[in-house]
Enzyme design. Structure first.
Site, PDB file in Angstrom:
ATOM      1  N   GLY A  76       0.799  -1.221   0.000  1.00 61.83           N
ATOM      2  CA  GLY A  76       0.000   0.000   0.000  1.00 61.83           C
ATOM      3  C   GLY A  76       0.831   1.269   0.000  1.00 61.83           C
ATOM      4  CB  ALA A  97       4.474   1.048  -6.288  1.00 63.66           C
ATOM      5  CB  CYS A 101      16.589   7.251  -3.442  1.00 68.83           C
ATOM      6  SG  CYS A 101      17.237   8.861  -4.009  1.00 68.83           S
ATOM      7  CB  CYS A 110      18.511  10.710  -8.388  1.00 71.30           C
ATOM      8  SG  CYS A 110      19.229  10.643  -6.730  1.00 71.30           S
TER       9      CYS A 110
END
Length: 471
Positions: free
Chosen positions: A32, A35, A185, A364
């Protein structure tokens, strides 16, 4: 109206044909987070299914804006700006606050840790990835000790600890680590380093002298894309950062304030004393996913990198951090992936023609301190793909009066405009991202037009900030 009628008819046909109980839904989404939430809302927004036709499973009572944790650690966000109650975001859906224990894609079945069984016709896997803290000896104890100067921005609570340690640091040796992929990241370990170094640079004095900043990374550079690697080496050098290439953290001895590193090429180990240390923990897919039969040898969901459809089960789709897509694991990547997945899902339902392709586009935004961001945008293969630079060139190229404004969108160096844009993303995420109305610069579905309007809006706001504070 016709699309909504088709949607209701489709769900009714599924239920009538199979006589399903309430434990069955046409669509199940495991995860959840960013995405799962994005895909769920875009499925509904495009009238493929209603909310009641979609079951989402996630054990967390909270939804986090994880890109904001770097900002929390750097003192730019309050911790509570990055969290909402999960129930507030999934109103109308069949939301199960349960941990998945077993996925059986060959039977279209999900079994939870509470012993409940749910079935589906179509599955979207969006679990994200988890910190593998215990892979580094002694790290958990160091993280959990509030008085010990080791923290990470890869955790909601530890991000706040990072901020406190950054503010209270009085000098000495500051170590920053970057684990090998897969991690969320890959620019975040540098972001927090630059934000810390910038804070310390502006302190009037340091009790223990000028901070000594060290960066330990398992790769041989600052960034995998050559253009941005060179730019970020310059940023690191501006803070007198001492790089240690091909080094991984293997142990933390918190009693003696010593970290042990191993050279991944030679196997040689070295010990480093620290007064402050930010650690990027290793990360992995959840265990139930690794043993589900949906993954490849890396433990991540095996999907076609272009269409996002499972390479093992045609009724399964995957995106985001838990997929094996060869691109950076970022929220920006998800916002580019979700509309492609939903459109291809639609085409599959209607047995239409060729599917859309995702090109690996991600971004990024590396916070470099001094209220600037170095925006790194690229796609598969590390190919530079700069949407904002293109905007600047295309909008202003025929107007010599406005042409200098194109520099505001320049990705070649750290930029104040991109900093203001990064700061605005939190509000944009909660306002548009969490309802499926943000689709990335190349989204093929209805959200694309709104995305264009948002781009103009954000560009305008960022431009005002830029003009006000930098000229």
């Amino acid at each position: 109206m016709f699309a909504k009628t088709v949607k209701k008819a489709r769900a009714s046909q599924f239920a009538h044909a199979c006589n399903f109980s309430t434990s069955h839904t046409p669509v199940a989404i495991v995860g959840g987070g960013c995405a799962g939430l994005t895909v769920a809302h875009q499925i509904v927004n495009n009238h493929l299914f209603s909310k009641s036709d979609i079951r989402i499973l996630d054990p967390s009572p909270y939804h986090y804006y994880q890109p904001g944790w770097t900002m929390v650690g750097g003192g730019l966000f309050d911790q509570h700006e990055t969290v909402r109650e999960m129930s507030s975001l999934y109103d109308g859906y069949k939301f199960e606050s349960e941990r998945v224990a077993d996925l059986k894609p060959e039977k279209n079945t999900i079994v939870t840790a509470d012993g409940n069984t749910f079935t589906y016709d179509y599955l979207v896997v969006a679990t994200g990835i988890e910190n593998d803290v215990d892979r580094i000896k002694g790290l958990r104890s160091a993280f959990e000790d509030d008085d010990h100067p080791v923290a990470t921005i890869y955790d909601f609570h530890s991000a706040a600890k990072t901020s406190r340690l950054r503010e209270n640091f009085t000098g000495g040796r500051a170590l920053f680590t970057q684990a090998a992929q897969p991690i969320k990241c890959a620019g975040a370990p540098q972001k927090i380093m630059y934000l810390c170094a910038d804070t310390w640079k502006h302190k009037p004095y340091m009790l223990s002298g000028k901070p000594e900043v060290h960066f330990f990374t398992e790769i041989g550079g600052m960034f995998a894309v050559p253009k941005y690697n060179e730019g970020l080496k310059k940023v690191a050098a501006s803070y007198d950062t001492i790089p240690h290439w091909f080094n991984r953290l293997v142990e933390v001895d918190k009693d003696n304030f010593v970290a042990t590193f191993q050279n991944v090429q030679t196997g040689e180990q070295t010990q480093e004393y620290y007064d402050f240390m930010h650690v990027t923990p290793y990360q992995r897919a959840p265990e139930f996913l690794r043993k589900s039969g949906l993954t490849d040898e890396t433990g991540f969901v095996a999907v076609n990198k272009d269409t996002l459809q499972s390479t093992k089960f045609p009724n399964v789709w995957g995106l985001g951090d838990s997929s094996n897509l060869p691109t950076s694991r970022t929220a920006t990547a998800i916002f580019n992936q979700a509309p492609v997945l939903v459109e291809n899902f639609h085409k599959t339902l209607e047995k239409q023609g060729d599917l859309h392709n995702y090109d690996g586009q991600t971004a990024c935004p590396v916070l470099t301190g001094d209220k600037k961001v170095y925006l790194c945008e690229f796609k598969y293969g590390g190919e530079v793909s700069e949407s904002f630079s293109n905007v600047g060139r295309n909008v202003f190229k025929d107007n010599w009066v406005l042409l200098p404004l194109a520099g505001f969108f320049n990705n070649d160096r750290p930029n104040r405009f991109f900093y203001e844009l990064k700061r605005s993303f939190g509000d944009l995420y909660w306002t548009f991202g969490t309802v499926g109305r943000w689709a990335g610069p190349h989204g093929p579905i209805a959200a694309t037009s709104l995305n264009g309007m948002l781009l103009i809006f954000v560009a305008g706001v960022g431009g005002v900030y830029f003009l006000t504070y930098t000229l």
